[in-house]
Design an enzyme around this catalytic site. Structure first.
Site, PDB file in Angstrom:
ATOM      1  N   HIS A 285       0.787  -1.183  -0.022  1.00 20.68           N
ATOM      2  CA  HIS A 285      -0.033  -0.118   0.012  1.00 20.68           C
ATOM      3  C   HIS A 285       0.950   1.424  -0.055  1.00 20.68           C
ATOM      4  CE1 HIS A 285      -3.457  -2.461   0.482  1.00 20.68           C
ATOM      5  NE2 HIS A 285      -3.156  -2.795   1.650  1.00 20.68           N
TER       6      HIS A 285
ATOM      7  N   ASP B 179      -5.225  -8.072  -2.877  1.00 23.37           N
ATOM      8  CA  ASP B 179      -5.650  -8.020  -1.611  1.00 23.37           C
ATOM      9  C   ASP B 179      -6.924  -8.705  -1.143  1.00 23.37           C
ATOM     10  OD1 ASP B 179      -5.562  -6.877   1.005  1.00 23.37           O
ATOM     11  OD2 ASP B 179      -5.422  -4.759   0.321  1.00 23.37           O
TER      12      ASP B 179
END
Length: 453
Positions: free
Chosen positions: A270, A321
């Site tokens: 991220h 994810d």
């Protein structure tokens, strides 16, 4: 089948596009590549061949809760309210459930052009928080799913010990994740044994985040990894940045770069909220940033400054994810579109004037994803034959050549432009469908029928 010889009318090799390419595969790996070659009797044929894409960040079990967190609560919704839904959902999951859910997720990854997955695996214990008799019982379920689906696996057992910065005690909802250092070492050892039967599997480690791994935890974790991949969630949400500042006086990426020897085998997942100085530090460290555009959009995380990072030589890969939507081309497309919306410009991540944006995105994600997952990839001698054949009859691919094909694949055709997918020399997807699709979906349906009853 791990041995074959395939003739491609065109293929994207590490040096660029080549015509009339003959690829000899032995034992699942590319033994030889010849360009400008002639097809021989017995060769398989593909009109256009591109390398498979690594998926560097997945929580496979979350595939089963896709769409369940889309009802607005009483207050402001964000990652932290989504997390409460996730905690409630996982309470009933058994190892068999996880194997079935992960097999479906991995099947869908292969169908969209992902050929290896980095499984950021933190669901370790029984629903009451007690360890299984075999510490890596859940890791074995992930390995089973990889074998069933055929996807390449980099397993990243997660160290999770605390609920917040400053080593705050874990929450009851986190009981299935939590390990101490000795227990985690046993878990890693068990994970290595669990994946040993798989072809070219890799085991790294993953300190979950600076919230969940205290400063004293990090040196032994880094030592345990050795040269294997190390992945960590960092700076995903603004609240995380604020909490880290309150705890340490430093931002999360800043603190990590100052206190840990971050190098090229690290993946910072991220890294959404970074300053230019922090982004520069990641570039100098040679680490990969793991971007998950679909999930980051779904959770309202924000946008990583990818344009400036890429211009400075930064390395990136993409991951699915939360698996709310599994689509390799969608991750690449949304990565570019997020930058366009933020910067109010077009073709932001192309490699300079005249550069093809889809081709740059795909090549960058192949290289960065391979680095982050600890493997050699791409259509090169010695690498596993992880490849995708495009359907050149798709309306959006008609008449395109070379990089224009990748632009059309990423921004127009999407997953519908994928015909066949090989992983380690075996054809797992044909005509856009996984060879075991019906059985995998039927097993998944039985699990969901029980979980949502």
């Amino acid at each position: 089948m791990a041995d074959l010889t395939l003739f491609a009318g065109a293929a994207r090799l590490p040096g660029g596009w080549r015509r009339d390419v003959r690829v000899a595969v032995r034992g699942g790996r590319i033994a030889a590549i010849a360009t400008g070659a002639a097809a021989q009797p017995g060769d398989r044929y593909a009109a256009c061949l591109i390398p498979g894409l690594p998926n560097l960040h997945s929580h496979a079990f979350q595939r089963a809760m896709a769409g369940l967190a889309e009802g607005r609560g009483a207050g402001d919704d964000g990652f932290w309210t989504w997390r409460e839904v996730m905690y409630r959902f996982l309470d009933r999951l058994t190892p068999d459930d996880v194997a079935a859910i992960a097999a479906l997720a991995y099947m869908e990854m292969l169908e969209t052009g992902f050929t290896r997955v980095g499984e950021f695996h933190y669901l370790h214990h029984a629903p009451d928080g007690r360890g299984y008799d075999a510490p890596a019982e859940m890791a074995a379920a992930i390995a089973q799913a990889a074998e069933t689906s055929g996807i390449g696996l980099t397993l990243l057992p997660v160290f999770y010990a605390w609920s917040g910065f400053g080593a705050r005690p874990p929450l009851p909802q986190q009981r299935r994740f939590v390990s101490d250092r000795d227990g985690f070492a046993r878990l890693v050892e068990g994970s290595r044994a669990a994946v040993a039967p798989l072809r070219d599997a890799v085991v790294g480690i993953a300190p979950h985040s600076l919230r969940a791994a205290a400063p004293d935890d990090l040196p032994p974790l880094v030592a345990l990894a050795g040269e294997a991949p190390i992945h960590i969630h960092v700076a995903e949400q603004q609240r995380e940045v604020d909490d880290c500042l309150a705890w340490s006086g430093r931002r999360p990426v800043e603190w990590l770069l100052d206190h840990v020897d971050v190098g090229s085998h690290w993946c910072l997942v991220h890294a959404t909220h970074v300053t230019p100085a922090e982004a520069g530090g990641i570039v100098r460290a040679g680490a990969v940033v793991g971007l998950c555009p679909v999930t980051e959009a779904n959770l309202g995380d924000g946008l990583f400054p990818a344009a400036a990072f890429r211009a400075a030589g930064g390395r990136f890969g993409v991951g699915s994810d939360s698996n709310v939507l599994i689509d390799a081309t969608e991750e690449l497309r949304l990565l570019e579109y997020g930058q366009r919306l933020s910067l109010r410009a077009r073709n932001v991540l192309a490699d300079g004037a005249g550069g093809a944006t889809g081709a740059a995105l795909h090549a960058g994600a192949v290289a960065g994803g391979a680095q982050a997952l600890g493997v050699a990839t791409g259509l090169a001698e010695g690498a596993a034959f992880d490849a995708v054949a495009l359907d050149l009859s798709h309306p959006s691919l008609l008449g395109r050549r070379d990089d224009a094909l990748l632009d059309a694949l990423v921004f127009a055709a999407g997953r519908a432009g994928i015909d066949r997918v090989w992983r380690a020399g075996r054809e797992w997807v044909s005509g856009g469908r996984h060879v075991a699709r019906d059985a995998i979906r039927a097993r998944y349906a039985r699990v969901i029928g029980r979980l949502l009853a």
